[in-house]
Write a protein that holds these residues in place. Structure first.
Motif, PDB file in Angstrom:
ATOM      1  N   SER A 114       2.490   1.321  -7.135  1.00 24.99           N
ATOM      2  CA  SER A 114       2.278   2.315  -8.195  1.00 24.99           C
ATOM      3  C   SER A 114       2.647   3.720  -7.749  1.00 24.99           C
ATOM      4  O   SER A 114       2.873   4.597  -8.582  1.00 24.99           O
ATOM      5  N   ARG A 127       6.400   7.110 -10.864  1.00 28.94           N
ATOM      6  CA  ARG A 127       5.146   6.619 -10.298  1.00 28.94           C
ATOM      7  C   ARG A 127       3.979   7.154 -11.116  1.00 28.94           C
ATOM      8  O   ARG A 127       4.034   8.244 -11.672  1.00 28.94           O
ATOM      9  N   ASN A 144       2.281  -3.212 -11.649  1.00 29.11           N
ATOM     10  CA  ASN A 144       1.942  -2.685 -10.327  1.00 29.11           C
ATOM     11  C   ASN A 144       1.137  -3.684  -9.498  1.00 29.11           C
ATOM     12  O   ASN A 144       1.266  -3.724  -8.272  1.00 29.11           O
TER      13      ASN A 144
END
Length: 126
Positions: A30, A53, A74
């Motif tokens: 992530s 991100r 993620n």
């Protein structure tokens, strides 16, 4: 060592669909911006899509807007590229890339990404 592995490429007729996957060996997936690029023979690598991100909003190149959909999971450290309404112009090797420090205005710049996969071939027959 960071590894990105693309899969899902292949031969598809014009108008068809493919879903590419990019599996990353990143413990904190992530925290990485992920981009998809493609490169056709004799052409430069070009931006397709990216997701920053910590952010779930994808960015797309004009050429694929409305046809391609990027997503990421993620928990699985995997990014996806759903490609619909494919045409011969979409034929290329598709790469995924990742980096922690890509700013929004540089999402489409390949040199801004430190980590790259080996690529997967997408061929669209007309």
């Amino acid at each position: 060592q960071v590894q990105l592995v693309e899969s899902g490429g292949g031969l598809v007729p014009a108008g068809g669909s493919l879903r590419l996957s990019c599996k990353a060996s990143l413990p904190t997936f992530s925290a990485y911006t992920v981009g998809w690029f493609r490169q056709a023979p004799g052409s430069e690598r070009e931006f397709v899509a990216a997701m920053k991100r910590y952010n779930s909003n994808p960015y797309y190149a004009n050429a694929v807007e409305g046809r391609f959909n990027m997503s990421r999971d993620n928990a699985k450290a995997t990014a996806y590229l759903q490609m619909n309404s494919l045409s011969a112009d979409d034929t290329a090797v598709y790469f995924c890339a990742a980096d922690q420090q890509v700013i929004t205005t540089s999402l489409g710049v390949p040199s801004q990404y430190d980590y790259w996969g080996q690529g997967t071939q997408v061929t669209v027959s007309s």
